[in-house]
Scaffold this motif. Structure first.
Motif, PDB file in Angstrom:
ATOM      1  N   ARG B  32       0.821  -1.220   0.000  1.00  0.00           N
ATOM      2  CA  ARG B  32       0.000   0.000   0.000  1.00  0.00           C
ATOM      3  C   ARG B  32       0.849   1.261   0.000  1.00  0.00           C
ATOM      4  O   ARG B  32       0.696   2.125  -0.840  1.00  0.00           O
ATOM      5  CB  ARG B  32      -0.875   0.045   1.260  1.00  0.00           C
ATOM      6  CG  ARG B  32      -2.140  -0.769   1.192  1.00  0.00           C
ATOM      7  CD  ARG B  32      -2.933  -0.596   2.489  1.00  0.00           C
ATOM      8  NE  ARG B  32      -3.395   0.778   2.637  1.00  0.00           N
ATOM      9  CZ  ARG B  32      -4.467   1.269   2.041  1.00  0.00           C
ATOM     10  NH1 ARG B  32      -5.211   0.509   1.279  1.00  0.00           N
ATOM     11  NH2 ARG B  32      -4.809   2.538   2.224  1.00  0.00           N
ATOM     12  N   LYS B  41      -6.560  -3.652   1.153  1.00  0.00           N
ATOM     13  CA  LYS B  41      -7.128  -2.833   2.220  1.00  0.00           C
ATOM     14  C   LYS B  41      -6.603  -3.217   3.590  1.00  0.00           C
ATOM     15  O   LYS B  41      -6.243  -4.363   3.837  1.00  0.00           O
ATOM     16  CB  LYS B  41      -8.656  -2.965   2.222  1.00  0.00           C
ATOM     17  CG  LYS B  41      -9.318  -2.510   0.934  1.00  0.00           C
ATOM     18  CD  LYS B  41      -9.092  -1.040   0.684  1.00  0.00           C
ATOM     19  CE  LYS B  41      -9.752  -0.569  -0.600  1.00  0.00           C
ATOM     20  NZ  LYS B  41      -9.182   0.702  -1.052  1.00  0.00           N
ATOM     21  N   LYS B  42      -6.627  -2.229   4.468  1.00  0.00           N
ATOM     22  CA  LYS B  42      -6.264  -2.489   5.864  1.00  0.00           C
ATOM     23  C   LYS B  42      -7.541  -2.550   6.686  1.00  0.00           C
ATOM     24  O   LYS B  42      -8.318  -1.596   6.700  1.00  0.00           O
ATOM     25  CB  LYS B  42      -5.377  -1.364   6.380  1.00  0.00           C
ATOM     26  CG  LYS B  42      -4.987  -1.529   7.835  1.00  0.00           C
ATOM     27  CD  LYS B  42      -3.898  -0.527   8.217  1.00  0.00           C
ATOM     28  CE  LYS B  42      -3.566  -0.670   9.698  1.00  0.00           C
ATOM     29  NZ  LYS B  42      -2.445   0.177  10.104  1.00  0.00           N
ATOM     30  N   ALA B  51      -9.739  -8.218   4.399  1.00  0.00           N
ATOM     31  CA  ALA B  51      -9.673  -7.080   3.471  1.00  0.00           C
ATOM     32  C   ALA B  51      -8.316  -6.996   2.776  1.00  0.00           C
ATOM     33  O   ALA B  51      -8.210  -6.466   1.681  1.00  0.00           O
ATOM     34  CB  ALA B  51      -9.973  -5.781   4.225  1.00  0.00           C
ATOM     35  N   CYS B  52      -7.287  -7.527   3.410  1.00  0.00           N
ATOM     36  CA  CYS B  52      -5.926  -7.424   2.860  1.00  0.00           C
ATOM     37  C   CYS B  52      -5.531  -8.642   2.033  1.00  0.00           C
ATOM     38  O   CYS B  52      -4.368  -8.786   1.672  1.00  0.00           O
ATOM     39  CB  CYS B  52      -4.927  -7.244   3.995  1.00  0.00           C
ATOM     40  SG  CYS B  52      -4.732  -8.742   4.998  1.00  0.00           S
ATOM     41  N   TYR B 105     -15.535  -1.929   0.737  1.00  0.00           N
ATOM     42  CA  TYR B 105     -14.227  -2.050   1.377  1.00  0.00           C
ATOM     43  C   TYR B 105     -13.708  -3.489   1.383  1.00  0.00           C
ATOM     44  O   TYR B 105     -12.525  -3.730   1.189  1.00  0.00           O
ATOM     45  CB  TYR B 105     -14.305  -1.515   2.819  1.00  0.00           C
ATOM     46  CG  TYR B 105     -12.949  -1.158   3.372  1.00  0.00           C
ATOM     47  CD1 TYR B 105     -12.343   0.054   3.020  1.00  0.00           C
ATOM     48  CD2 TYR B 105     -12.266  -2.015   4.215  1.00  0.00           C
ATOM     49  CE1 TYR B 105     -11.095   0.388   3.511  1.00  0.00           C
ATOM     50  CE2 TYR B 105     -11.012  -1.686   4.704  1.00  0.00           C
ATOM     51  CZ  TYR B 105     -10.435  -0.474   4.349  1.00  0.00           C
ATOM     52  OH  TYR B 105      -9.200  -0.148   4.827  1.00  0.00           O
ATOM     53  N   CYS B 106     -14.612  -4.430   1.563  1.00  0.00           N
ATOM     54  CA  CYS B 106     -14.186  -5.832   1.631  1.00  0.00           C
ATOM     55  C   CYS B 106     -14.033  -6.450   0.246  1.00  0.00           C
ATOM     56  O   CYS B 106     -13.492  -7.551   0.095  1.00  0.00           O
ATOM     57  CB  CYS B 106     -15.184  -6.661   2.440  1.00  0.00           C
ATOM     58  SG  CYS B 106     -16.782  -6.864   1.613  1.00  0.00           S
TER      59      CYS B 106
END
Ligand SMILES: Cc1cc2nc3c(=O)[nH]c(=O)nc-3n(C[C@H](O)[C@H](O)[C@H](O)COP(=O)(O)OP(=O)(O)OC[C@H]3O[C@@H](n4cnc5c(N)ncnc54)[C@H](O)[C@@H]3O)c2cc1C
Lengths: 293, 161
Positions: B32, B41-42, B51-52, B105-106
């Motif tokens: 990132r 994502k975090k 998410a990551c 987001y997910c």
């Protein structure tokens, strides 16, 4: 326990021989930490529990990722990932099937893809799944250290939460499951709040069926202060035939022998009741399997 | 013994990147913050929310719990590697068609988990899809549309290749 603090290692090492690992562990002592899958280590680092660690020692570049079967039994290298156990055809035969059962039920899949057999064992987190199943199969650990190799019974490996009998410079290279007689059945069951949660308690059992009588009974549980074998119950079942009364007695006596740790998720009493149910079911499944079903 | 300097090479989406890394850094932060792959994502930061999720050498993993040095020499795929300069992947198409995501987001993590599954098993059952998504949380829509979308995506996988 050391003081909490920021994780700031200064070197990530990738040794490619066992001797180098031993040398590094010896040279740096508490300042060194082995990285297997790295997942539990990440949690410890994030929670500020290993500020003293300066050298990360990754075992990935040693040849310790194998599942083999030979005349002694089944040998599992410490760097085998959980998904590899779950896929291993060697573990399809009855006596060892509970290993596969445990591996398949460790979720999520991302963790099965990352976490290793050595990490499961050496984290010494007393409710992880694989240690329970290995203990119930009489597993031995091959440990390498400054004085060479030693082979120990896994029973006795754990002293306390986060505490094993590994000495300075030592690490686990292999788990060995001795060859089990044909009519042996094993089973593994656990209880978790959600499919991806860590278990609250888990149970592993194995037994051999000799004309309807139980032999070589092994009962292991996770969820107490350490993983444990419950030897008094093993003895109580030895040479007996299964019936409701025996099972009830065995399960009832678990109260005297097993004390799960209470946690935010459930009390000691609650976990004990769950453990009793799991134990009863696991014994019945193992017995059924010992008959070849 | 290879004693690592602090510069490592990461292969992300088929391209090599040289990047300065500290021993204690995780792959997610490097992807990132140092390489700009913001689709990673975090979320929870403790392995669990998904998410990551990225794919390393064919397997879905949490990039938060992957030490950056460990990823060296491996093939890393992020959501950015799916369709840059190409049509959307059938999984992405299907998610859009069914409005499977809400806040979104997910979503990148879920796409990566779905992709890792479909690469190994192009015709998964409902149960197999659930199993593959167990490590990804969605707190808006629930999972039913995601699962349906993945079932639909299977029909178009061939076309994509
Ligand atoms: C969301 C989530 C859910 C999970 N669910 C479950 C579950 O349901 N059941 C379950 O059993 N597990 C579960 N786990 C996995 C478990 O909690 C640990 O993260 C995992 O077992 C650690 O394995 P690892 O290879 O990543 O170990 P690492 O993090 O690499 O190592 C753990 C510790 O062991 C030491 N170590 C590792 N290998 C060796 C060795 N060969 N010799 C000596 N020391 C060594 C390391 O130095 C470190 O201190 C879950 C994890 C997460 C994040």
């Amino acid at each position: 326990m050391p003081e909490l603090g920021y994780f700031a290692p200064d070197e990530y090492l990738k040794p490619n021989s066992i001797e180098e690992v031993v040398n590094l562990l010896q040279r740096y002592g508490d300042k060194a930490r082995i990285v297997a899958g790295g997942t539990a280590l990440y949690e410890l680092a994030k929670r500020g529990m290993i500020p003293q660690v300066k050298k990360m020692i990754d075992l990935e570049y040693l040849n310790l990722r194998y599942v083999r079967s030979d005349e002694e039994g089944i040998k599992i290298g410490c760097m085998v990932k959980i998904y590899e156990l779950a896929n291993s055809p060697i573990l399809d035969i009855h006596p060892y099937y509970s290993i596969k059962e445990a591996a398949l039920n460790i979720r999520p899949v991302q963790i099965r893809n990352m976490a290793t057999v050595g990490g499961e064992i050496c984290s010494a987190i007393p409710f992880l799944d694989l240690p329970t199943v290995f203990l119930a199969l009489d597993a031995k650990l091959r440990i390498i250290g400054p004085k060479g190799e030693r082979k120990i019974d896994m029973d006795g490996f754990y002293f306390d939460y986060f505490l094993t009998s590994l000495g300075n410079g030592e690490f686990v290279i292999e788990v060995m499951i001795p060859k089990l007689p044909d009519k042996t059945g094993s089973a593994f069951l656990k209880f978790e709040r959600t499919a991806v949660d860590l278990p609250l308690v888990n149970v592993g059992v194995s037994l051999m069926n000799k004309n309807g009588e139980c032999k070589n009974v092994r009962i292991a549980l996770g969820g107490g202060r350490t993983h444990v074998r419950i030897k008094s119950l093993e003895r109580a079942l030895e040479g007996k035939r299964f019936n409701d009364k025996i099972l009830d007695d065995i399960v009832q006596s678990l109260s005297d022998e097993f004390k799960p740790i209470s946690s935010a998720h459930a009390s000691t009493e609650y976990k004990l009741e769950i453990a009793k149910i799991l134990l009863r079911d696991a014994l019945l499944i193992a017995y059924k399997r010992s008959q070849g079903d | 013994m290879i004693k690592l300097s602090r510069k490592i090479t990461l292969n992300v989406n088929g391209k090599n990147y040289e990047v300065l890394c500290e021993a204690g850094e995780n792959l997610r932060d490097v992807l990132r913050e140092k390489l700009g792959f913001l689709g990673v994502k975090k979320g929870c930061d403790f392995g669990g929310c998904g998410a990551c999720t990225v794919i390393i050498d064919d397997n879905a993993v949490y990039s938060c719990m992957t030490w950056a040095y460990k990823a060296e020499g491996k093939k890393i795929t992020t959501i950015e590697g799916l369709s840059s300069g190409r049509p959307l992947h059938p999984v992405q198409e299907a998610f859009i068609a069914l409005s499977a995501s809400q806040c979104g987001y997910c979503t990148p993590g879920i796409v990566m988990s779905a992709l890792a599954l479909l690469n190994k098993n192009p015709k998964p059952s409902f149960e197999e899809i659930k199993e593959a998504l167990a490590g990804n949380m969605c707190r808006c829509t629930g999972y039913v549309r995601y699962i349906k979308a993945i079932v639909n995506a299977c029909k178009n996988l061939k076309k994509f290749e």
